[in-house]
Design an enzyme around this catalytic site. Sequence first.
Site, mmCIF file in Angstrom:
data_model
loop_
_atom_site.group_PDB
_atom_site.id
_atom_site.type_symbol
_atom_site.label_atom_id
_atom_site.label_comp_id
_atom_site.label_asym_id
_atom_site.label_seq_id
_atom_site.Cartn_x
_atom_site.Cartn_y
_atom_site.Cartn_z
ATOM 1 N N ARG A 1 -56.173 -9.715 -44.391
ATOM 2 C CA ARG A 1 -55.642 -10.004 -43.028
ATOM 3 C C ARG A 1 -55.289 -8.647 -42.207
ATOM 4 N NH1 ARG A 1 -52.795 -13.043 -46.982
ATOM 5 N NH2 ARG A 1 -53.284 -15.596 -46.726
ATOM 6 N N ASP B 1 -47.070 -11.061 -39.869
ATOM 7 C CA ASP B 1 -45.737 -10.299 -39.736
ATOM 8 C C ASP B 1 -45.978 -9.218 -38.561
ATOM 9 O OD1 ASP B 1 -44.724 -11.080 -42.231
ATOM 10 O OD2 ASP B 1 -46.384 -10.526 -43.151
ATOM 11 N N SER C 1 -44.800 -17.682 -39.255
ATOM 12 C CA SER C 1 -44.824 -18.549 -40.511
ATOM 13 C C SER C 1 -44.586 -17.642 -41.836
ATOM 14 C CB SER C 1 -45.796 -19.420 -40.357
ATOM 15 O OG SER C 1 -47.020 -18.675 -40.473
ATOM 16 N N ASP D 1 -47.149 -19.212 -48.517
ATOM 17 C CA ASP D 1 -47.229 -18.571 -49.870
ATOM 18 C C ASP D 1 -46.008 -19.249 -50.764
ATOM 19 O OD1 ASP D 1 -48.948 -15.756 -49.093
ATOM 20 O OD2 ASP D 1 -47.324 -16.812 -47.541
ATOM 21 N N THR D 2 -45.104 -19.410 -50.372
ATOM 22 C CA THR D 2 -43.918 -20.031 -51.220
ATOM 23 C C THR D 2 -44.258 -21.259 -51.565
ATOM 24 O OG1 THR D 2 -42.087 -18.606 -50.005
ATOM 25 C CG2 THR D 2 -41.402 -20.673 -50.809
ATOM 26 N N ARG E 1 -47.175 -22.584 -52.269
ATOM 27 C CA ARG E 1 -48.362 -22.203 -53.196
ATOM 28 C C ARG E 1 -47.817 -21.863 -54.527
ATOM 29 N NH1 ARG E 1 -52.103 -19.189 -48.832
ATOM 30 N NH2 ARG E 1 -53.260 -20.748 -48.490
ATOM 31 N N HIS F 1 -46.593 -11.532 -45.663
ATOM 32 C CA HIS F 1 -47.700 -12.492 -45.688
ATOM 33 C C HIS F 1 -48.994 -11.962 -46.134
ATOM 34 C CE1 HIS F 1 -50.192 -16.278 -45.633
ATOM 35 N NE2 HIS F 1 -50.709 -15.970 -44.289
ATOM 36 N N THR G 1 -58.407 -21.901 -43.923
ATOM 37 C CA THR G 1 -57.250 -22.777 -44.709
ATOM 38 C C THR G 1 -56.446 -23.414 -43.586
ATOM 39 O OG1 THR G 1 -55.461 -21.271 -44.775
ATOM 40 C CG2 THR G 1 -57.142 -21.130 -46.444
HETATM 41 N N1 LIG Z 1 -49.780 -17.697 -41.122
HETATM 42 C C1 LIG Z 1 -50.367 -18.758 -41.947
HETATM 43 O O1 LIG Z 1 -49.891 -18.808 -43.176
HETATM 44 C C2 LIG Z 1 -52.038 -18.957 -41.944
HETATM 45 C C3 LIG Z 1 -52.846 -19.794 -42.654
HETATM 46 C C4 LIG Z 1 -53.912 -20.166 -42.138
HETATM 47 C C5 LIG Z 1 -54.573 -19.512 -40.841
HETATM 48 N N2 LIG Z 1 -53.816 -18.507 -40.284
HETATM 49 C C6 LIG Z 1 -54.315 -17.980 -39.131
HETATM 50 O O2 LIG Z 1 -54.336 -18.700 -38.247
HETATM 51 C C7 LIG Z 1 -55.185 -18.130 -37.042
HETATM 52 C C8 LIG Z 1 -56.083 -19.353 -36.633
HETATM 53 O O3 LIG Z 1 -57.052 -19.763 -37.608
HETATM 54 P P1 LIG Z 1 -58.021 -21.018 -37.046
HETATM 55 O O4 LIG Z 1 -58.663 -21.092 -38.633
HETATM 56 O O5 LIG Z 1 -57.236 -21.922 -36.541
HETATM 57 O O6 LIG Z 1 -59.073 -20.117 -36.173
HETATM 58 P P2 LIG Z 1 -60.106 -20.788 -35.231
HETATM 59 O O7 LIG Z 1 -60.985 -19.705 -34.898
HETATM 60 O O8 LIG Z 1 -60.564 -22.289 -35.893
HETATM 61 O O9 LIG Z 1 -59.182 -20.933 -33.754
HETATM 62 C C9 LIG Z 1 -58.690 -20.132 -33.248
HETATM 63 C C10 LIG Z 1 -58.721 -20.469 -31.773
HETATM 64 O O10 LIG Z 1 -58.055 -19.493 -30.894
HETATM 65 C C11 LIG Z 1 -58.888 -19.641 -29.690
HETATM 66 N N3 LIG Z 1 -58.698 -18.217 -28.953
HETATM 67 C C12 LIG Z 1 -59.211 -17.005 -29.264
HETATM 68 N N4 LIG Z 1 -58.695 -16.067 -28.380
HETATM 69 C C13 LIG Z 1 -57.978 -16.863 -27.554
HETATM 70 C C14 LIG Z 1 -57.119 -16.386 -26.395
HETATM 71 N N5 LIG Z 1 -57.177 -15.122 -25.986
HETATM 72 N N6 LIG Z 1 -56.430 -17.417 -25.693
HETATM 73 C C15 LIG Z 1 -56.273 -18.724 -26.253
HETATM 74 N N7 LIG Z 1 -57.074 -19.023 -27.583
HETATM 75 C C16 LIG Z 1 -57.875 -18.249 -27.944
HETATM 76 C C17 LIG Z 1 -60.268 -19.966 -30.103
HETATM 77 O O11 LIG Z 1 -61.049 -20.555 -28.980
HETATM 78 C C18 LIG Z 1 -60.282 -20.828 -31.249
HETATM 79 O O12 LIG Z 1 -60.060 -22.101 -30.983
HETATM 80 C C19 LIG Z 1 -55.964 -17.054 -37.782
HETATM 81 O O13 LIG Z 1 -55.512 -15.819 -37.461
HETATM 82 C C20 LIG Z 1 -55.818 -17.212 -39.424
HETATM 83 O O14 LIG Z 1 -55.779 -16.101 -40.158
HETATM 84 C C21 LIG Z 1 -52.514 -18.341 -40.697
#
Ligand SMILES: NC(=O)c1ccc[n+]([C@@H]2O[C@H](COP(=O)([O-])OP(=O)(O)OC[C@H]3O[C@@H](n4cnc5c(N)ncnc54)[C@H](O)[C@@H]3O)[C@@H](O)[C@H]2O)c1
Length: 319
Positions: free
Chosen positions: A94, A129, A149, A154-155, A157, A181, A236
Amino acid sequence: MPPDDQPHPTRVAIVGTGNVGATFAYSLLLSRLSSEIVLIDANRARAEGEAMDLNHAIPFAHPTRIWAGDYEDCAGAALTVVAAGTAQRPGETRLDMILRNGEIWKQIIPQIVQHNPGGILLIATNPVDALTYAALKLSGLPTGRVIGSGTVLDTARFRYLLSQHFQVDARSVHAFIIGEHGDSEVPVWSLANIAGMELEDFCRSQGLALTAADRQNIYEQTRDAAYRIIERKGATYYAVAAGLIAITAALLRDQNTVFSVSTLIEDYYGIQDVCLSLPAILNSSGIRNVLRLDLSADEQEKLKKSAAILQSTLRKLNL
Ligand SMILES: NC(=O)c1ccc[n+]([C@@H]2O[C@H](COP(=O)([O-])OP(=O)(O)OC[C@H]3O[C@@H](n4cnc5c(N)ncnc54)[C@H](O)[C@@H]3O)[C@@H](O)[C@H]2O)c1
């Protein structure tokens, strides 16, 4: 916007309508928590397609105004969920994503706040974070209104895996993952309980065992779950979207619910000026307060290490 003497509809803005943003939008429609959902994405066609698809679900759900918009549509939103950016690639940590997503942040966050200085920001993009800290600095919003978030997923899971081990409903398992995270996250075994019983007491009462190897296995499965899922399906999104909905309910319904969200930590076991997850009480003001757990010496050490890793990530962001 309706005139001031009319009740305001509850607007939620979603920036980034990829896997996570779109799954959250779908869950939000079904949850009936909001009456307006605006979808914003750099890929406008993607946001439009999602808005069309979601609108066609309204006859099966409830009246909601859903459209593909721009940052000015964040105006008046009670909550803006940010899931924009690049997802974790196979084999990538990450933290590797920091520079790519840090640059995106400098475009997105000021635009949201320009149009919506009074709302709450909920950050999902990884590394969550560091990006929560960056959102706090770039937005100038009060600490309690910028929420990551964090280890909510993780909690969940961890509780699920413990529930499988103990054969009890996951909702009856009270346990938290704190810290980053990510790879340095910390399981709080010392305070984990079922019906107020420490896990060892619960085991004794049920004729079960929880060996050191079991603990390590449960922790590793929790920590590495994202890698295992990404290897199989590329991303995910269901569980994180469910977590985001639970947080949204706490915020919009003023619930005072406890979640392990990422927030600015000051003066906790010597940890300063970094965003990481601790259990916190969430209500309509955002984060009401962070709960400072009484950790074991081992957990304190692990949390300090996690904070140090996050601080080195923040230095790379160059805020
Ligand atoms: N916090 C968590 O627990 C958790 C869990 C899963 C995924 N995530 C994270 O969530 C994020 C999104 O994952 P995803 O699978 O939906 O990715 P994804 O690639 O499917 O979607 C990302 C979206 O962001 C858009 N984007 C990119 N740059 C942009 C900008 N400058 N302005 C507006 N939109 C923009 C893209 O066009 C795309 O539609 C990732 O960083 C992923 O690691 C976090």
